[in-house]
Structures are given as C-alpha cells and as structure tokens.
Design an enzyme around this catalytic site. Structure first.
Site, short mmCIF file in Angstrom:
data_model
loop_
_atom_site.label_atom_id
_atom_site.label_comp_id
_atom_site.label_asym_id
_atom_site.label_seq_id
_atom_site.Cartn_x
_atom_site.Cartn_y
_atom_site.Cartn_z
N GLU A 182 -5.44 7.13 4.05
CA GLU A 182 -4.22 7.27 4.83
C GLU A 182 -4.09 8.64 5.50
O GLU A 182 -3.51 8.75 6.59
CB GLU A 182 -3.00 6.99 3.94
CG GLU A 182 -2.81 5.52 3.57
CD GLU A 182 -3.76 5.06 2.47
OE1 GLU A 182 -3.86 3.83 2.25
OE2 GLU A 182 -4.41 5.93 1.82
N ASP A 195 2.29 -6.77 -7.52
CA ASP A 195 1.33 -5.68 -7.81
C ASP A 195 1.93 -4.55 -8.64
O ASP A 195 1.24 -3.57 -8.93
CB ASP A 195 0.78 -5.11 -6.50
CG ASP A 195 -0.23 -6.06 -5.86
OD1 ASP A 195 -0.97 -6.71 -6.61
OD2 ASP A 195 -0.25 -6.14 -4.62
#
Length: 311
Positions: free
Chosen positions: A52, A110
C-alpha cells in the site's frame, strides 16, 4: 447493486470520459471492482502488488505527471500507508483519490484485523483531505463522479463490501459538503453516515411509534468538509443531536459533530459507534448487534438518554 459494484461502474464511466484517469490497486482488483476498469482500459490500470505504501507513492507520481489517479485498497490496509498519504499526497495537495473498500465491519468474516474502525479519524485529521462516506450504492456512484470532477485535490472515499440497503433515490442530490435530510423531525436529530443510516432510519420509526417523538435523520455523507450549517440548524431546532456511525466516535463522525457544536452552538449530544474491535462473524448484522448498532438498540439508547438514563 452493492457499493463496490456501484463504484466499479462509476470508474469505468469516468474512464470513458477522462483519458487522463488512471486506476492503481494493491492486488485487490477483483474485490474492489477496479478490475472492471482494468479490463476496459488495461493501458491505464496498474497493480503494484501487496504494497500500500507503493500504491500511494505511485499514485502521487501519476498526479505530479498530470494524470488523475484513483488508488484502491481495503480500508484497513490503506492505513498502512498513512505516512505516505500525509507526506506525498496531502502535504503537497495532490489530486489523488483514495478508494477504501471493505470498511467498518463489512469484512465480517475475516475478523478484527480486516475491520477498519479508525480510518475516518486518521483521514479527517489531514489538512487538505476530503472525506466522504456514502450511505448506499446510489450515493457511492454519485460520490465517485463528484470527487473526480469537483475536487481538485486529495480525497478519501470510504465504502463497505456488500451490505448497503438502498435508502436514497436516483434523484437525491449529492454535493460535497452538503448533507441530505432523509427524514425531518423536531424532537431530536440523528446524524449518520454510511450504510448504518438504514438502522438509524428504522430506529427513528421505532421511537415515533413507541414514545411519540419525531426524530430527524441526516445523511452526513461528507465528514470533511462537514456541513456545519445543517448541524447548527438542527441543534437549534431540536436541542438534542445523536450521531451514529460504523466507526469509533473518537475522531469519527461523532467527534466531528461535537467539534462543530462546541464551537458554534453547544448542545446535548449522544454519540453511538463501535464499542471496540470487531471479530469474525457470520454477517455484518451480527457485528452490528454485538456493538448495539441495530435499530432496536439505537432506539433504546436514545430513549434512555431522553429519560435521563446515563449511557
């Protein structure tokens, strides 16, 4: 259509309209629906891989070269690049749009590592950053187009995954910095953003039927710049503001609204948001229930506050 589907569609349309538009992703093209743009405009689509920080710096370079980039990642992992966002995008006021998907509790399966409950606070504190949190797919589509054409600088668009009950209309106006009144009322005002507004609207109906109060419900889709006029107007009108968000109230929408009230019209405020980290769950609704963010629980907390019960 889900919010991420709506965003993917809007990006493809913008790609047809703007030859300088480029989309960059951090190996989540299918999940963010940016793959749709990549399939149609492969020469203007870049996957930097799981990095990122590289995603943000690459987009910054494109902006410096005169392009209009959108950088896409999951909201939680976009925060890994906060230093790059601060130094290479916001500080230089570059025209980069950050598309953060799977925000809040929306990545329910998740667990807490993927559930972003701090991102609005981190983005809101940046001096030049525009922060938008649309309520449903229709608003997400409009937000993409408005941010691309109307904002010449950095912006953060926060969307969820699949949960996005439709609460606006195709003709509902969307302007950066202008809140929309979803339901008018005189007794209190519920200010919210994102898909949680569906629960806020239901909570307003419960309160009216149960105890006879008429809450206004305000869609504060732009957290920064926030619509100060509407906040003060409803503070003066009702004397009681409630904020509801899929985020921590510290630094989030609750904090933003409280800042406006403290500066312009001190008013009683009840802030409702995430109560801590999430966890793995079967659905986003399960997480809403765990954090007292479903309509019945929101209504109960507001009723208790009206009766003077400490929350």
């Amino acid at each position: 259509m889900t919010m991420r589907d709506a965003v993917g569609r809007a990006l493809v349309e913008l790609g047809e309209e703007d030859p300088d538009m480029v989309v960059v992703t951090a190996d989540v093209a299918r999940s963010t629906r940016t793959s749709w743009f990549g399939e149609k405009f492969p020469e203007r689509f870049v996957n930097v891989g799981i990095g990122e920080q590289d995603l943000v710096d690459f987009a910054a370079g494109l902006a410096l070269a005169g392009k209009r980039p959108w950088a896409a990642a999951f909201a939680m992992f976009m925060m890994r690049a906060w230093e790059q966002i601060r130094n290479t995008i916001d500080r230089m006021r570059l025209n980069v749009k950050l598309l953060a998907t799977h925000s809040g509790f929306s990545d329910h399966s998740d667990g807490s590592s993927h559930q972003s409950l701090e991102d609005v606070a981190l983005m809101r504190v940046l001096h030049n950053m525009v922060v938008v949190v649309p309520a449903d797919a229709l608003e997400a589509y409009k937000a993409v187009r408005a941010l691309h054409w109307d904002v010449n600088g950095p912006a953060y668009l926060r969307v969820g995954r699949d949960y996005s009950p439709v609460i606006t209309e195709p003709e509902t106006p969307f302007r950066i910095g202008n809140a929309n009144i979803l339901r008018d009322g005189d007794d209190l005002a519920i200010v919210g953003c994102g898909p949680i507004l569906y629960q806020a609207l239901r909570a307003a109906d419960i309160l009216e039927k149960k105890i006879g109060v008429k809450p206004a419900v305000i869609d504060m889709h732009t957290i920064k710049p926030i619509d100060r006029h509407t906040i003060v107007k409803y503070a003066q009108k009702t004397g009681f503001i409630v904020t509801v968000e899929e985020h921590y109230t510290r630094g989030g929408l609750g904090g933003a609204v409280a800042e406006v009230l403290a500066e312009e019209y001190p008013t009683r405020i009840l802030m409702i948001g995430a109560r801590g980290y999430g966890h793995s769950a079967r659905s986003i609704e399960d997480l809403y229930r765990a954090h007292c963010l479903v309509a019945e629980c929101i209504a109960k907390r507001i009723e208790e506050a009206l009766r003077g019960v400490k929350n």
